[in-house]
Design a protein around this motif. Structure first.
Motif, mmCIF file in Angstrom:
data_model
loop_
_atom_site.group_PDB
_atom_site.id
_atom_site.type_symbol
_atom_site.label_atom_id
_atom_site.label_comp_id
_atom_site.label_asym_id
_atom_site.label_seq_id
_atom_site.Cartn_x
_atom_site.Cartn_y
_atom_site.Cartn_z
ATOM 1 N N LYS A 32 -12.442 -8.116 -0.577
ATOM 2 C CA LYS A 32 -11.387 -7.747 -1.524
ATOM 3 C C LYS A 32 -10.724 -6.428 -1.135
ATOM 4 N N ALA A 33 -11.545 -5.455 -0.747
ATOM 5 C CA ALA A 33 -11.023 -4.140 -0.366
ATOM 6 C C ALA A 33 -10.154 -4.241 0.884
ATOM 7 N N THR A 34 -10.556 -5.089 1.819
ATOM 8 C CA THR A 34 -9.777 -5.285 3.040
ATOM 9 C C THR A 34 -8.393 -5.807 2.702
ATOM 10 N N SER A 35 -8.335 -6.759 1.801
ATOM 11 C CA SER A 35 -7.057 -7.322 1.378
ATOM 12 C C SER A 35 -6.164 -6.258 0.750
ATOM 13 N N VAL A 36 -6.734 -5.461 -0.143
ATOM 14 C CA VAL A 36 -5.967 -4.417 -0.826
ATOM 15 C C VAL A 36 -5.479 -3.370 0.171
ATOM 16 N N LEU A 37 -6.351 -2.951 1.076
ATOM 17 C CA LEU A 37 -5.991 -1.930 2.060
ATOM 18 C C LEU A 37 -4.898 -2.416 3.011
ATOM 19 N N GLU A 38 -5.039 -3.648 3.493
ATOM 20 C CA GLU A 38 -4.044 -4.157 4.435
ATOM 21 C C GLU A 38 -2.699 -4.355 3.760
ATOM 22 N N ARG A 39 -2.706 -4.748 2.488
ATOM 23 C CA ARG A 39 -1.458 -4.892 1.747
ATOM 24 C C ARG A 39 -0.784 -3.530 1.569
ATOM 25 N N ALA A 40 -1.584 -2.509 1.271
ATOM 26 C CA ALA A 40 -1.042 -1.157 1.116
ATOM 27 C C ALA A 40 -0.452 -0.660 2.432
ATOM 28 N N GLY A 41 -1.109 -0.996 3.540
ATOM 29 C CA GLY A 41 -0.593 -0.615 4.858
ATOM 30 C C GLY A 41 0.692 -1.346 5.200
ATOM 31 N N ALA A 42 0.754 -2.612 4.834
ATOM 32 C CA ALA A 42 1.947 -3.410 5.134
ATOM 33 C C ALA A 42 3.143 -2.948 4.318
ATOM 34 N N LYS A 43 2.904 -2.519 3.080
ATOM 35 C CA LYS A 43 3.996 -2.096 2.211
ATOM 36 C C LYS A 43 4.421 -0.654 2.468
ATOM 37 N N GLY A 44 3.650 0.070 3.265
ATOM 38 C CA GLY A 44 4.038 1.434 3.605
ATOM 39 C C GLY A 44 3.499 2.487 2.653
ATOM 40 N N VAL A 45 2.630 2.090 1.736
ATOM 41 C CA VAL A 45 2.027 3.069 0.834
ATOM 42 C C VAL A 45 1.056 3.931 1.639
ATOM 43 N N LEU A 46 0.273 3.267 2.481
ATOM 44 C CA LEU A 46 -0.572 3.954 3.461
ATOM 45 C C LEU A 46 -0.017 3.634 4.840
ATOM 46 N N HIS A 47 -0.241 4.523 5.784
ATOM 47 C CA HIS A 47 0.136 4.216 7.164
ATOM 48 C C HIS A 47 -0.739 3.066 7.644
ATOM 49 N N LYS A 48 -0.186 2.200 8.477
ATOM 50 C CA LYS A 48 -0.931 1.017 8.934
ATOM 51 C C LYS A 48 -2.236 1.394 9.616
ATOM 52 N N LYS A 49 -2.197 2.426 10.423
ATOM 53 C CA LYS A 49 -3.413 2.821 11.138
ATOM 54 C C LYS A 49 -4.440 3.452 10.199
ATOM 55 N N THR A 50 -3.974 4.120 9.158
ATOM 56 C CA THR A 50 -4.894 4.681 8.161
ATOM 57 C C THR A 50 -5.617 3.555 7.442
ATOM 58 N N ALA A 51 -4.858 2.539 7.044
ATOM 59 C CA ALA A 51 -5.456 1.387 6.364
ATOM 60 C C ALA A 51 -6.462 0.696 7.279
ATOM 61 N N SER A 52 -6.093 0.534 8.539
ATOM 62 C CA SER A 52 -6.962 -0.119 9.508
ATOM 63 C C SER A 52 -8.250 0.683 9.708
ATOM 64 N N ARG A 53 -8.114 1.989 9.787
ATOM 65 C CA ARG A 53 -9.277 2.859 9.981
ATOM 66 C C ARG A 53 -10.228 2.771 8.783
ATOM 67 N N LYS A 54 -9.663 2.750 7.575
ATOM 68 C CA LYS A 54 -10.495 2.652 6.377
ATOM 69 C C LYS A 54 -11.243 1.318 6.331
ATOM 70 N N VAL A 55 -10.553 0.236 6.691
ATOM 71 C CA VAL A 55 -11.187 -1.090 6.726
ATOM 72 C C VAL A 55 -12.322 -1.089 7.737
ATOM 73 N N SER A 56 -12.064 -0.530 8.895
ATOM 74 C CA SER A 56 -13.058 -0.501 9.960
ATOM 75 C C SER A 56 -14.303 0.272 9.536
ATOM 76 N N ARG A 57 -14.109 1.418 8.917
ATOM 77 C CA ARG A 57 -15.241 2.240 8.496
ATOM 78 C C ARG A 57 -16.046 1.562 7.387
#
Length: 89
Positions: free
Chosen positions: A53-78
């Motif tokens: 669920k968190a991965t979905s929320v993070l990637e959506r935030a990255g795609a919409k530009g709320v978070l930078h894409k790489k920031t979202a990716s890094r958070k998912v990875s960690r």
């Protein structure tokens, strides 16, 4: 407050965007916190579900530009790394 019509419109738009972005950031923080608490409690199955669920929320935030894409990716990875480590025990 702006006096020019375009400035007034821009201000309204920025307030809407700010509200939307704050909501998304709050949702992201909640999702990440849920995963972290499940990891701390040691519930492997539940934390894996929360990670999905968190991965979905993070990637959506990255795609919409709320978070930078790489920031979202890094958070998912960690998070994934932490869940994997917790379930391995």
């Amino acid at each position: 407050m702006a006096r020019i019509k375009s400035g007034i419109k821009r201000h309204k738009q920025s307030l809407k965007a700010r509200a939307r972005n704050r909501h998304v950031r709050s949702t992201v923080k909640t999702a990440v916190k849920d995963v972290r608490t499940d990891i701390a409690e040691g519930t492997g199955e539940k934390s894996a579900e929360q990670l999905r669920k968190a991965t979905s929320v993070l990637e959506r935030a990255g795609a919409k530009g709320v978070l930078h894409k790489k920031t979202a990716s890094r958070k998912v990875s960690r998070l994934a790394k932490a869940v994997h480590k917790a379930t391995k025990k």
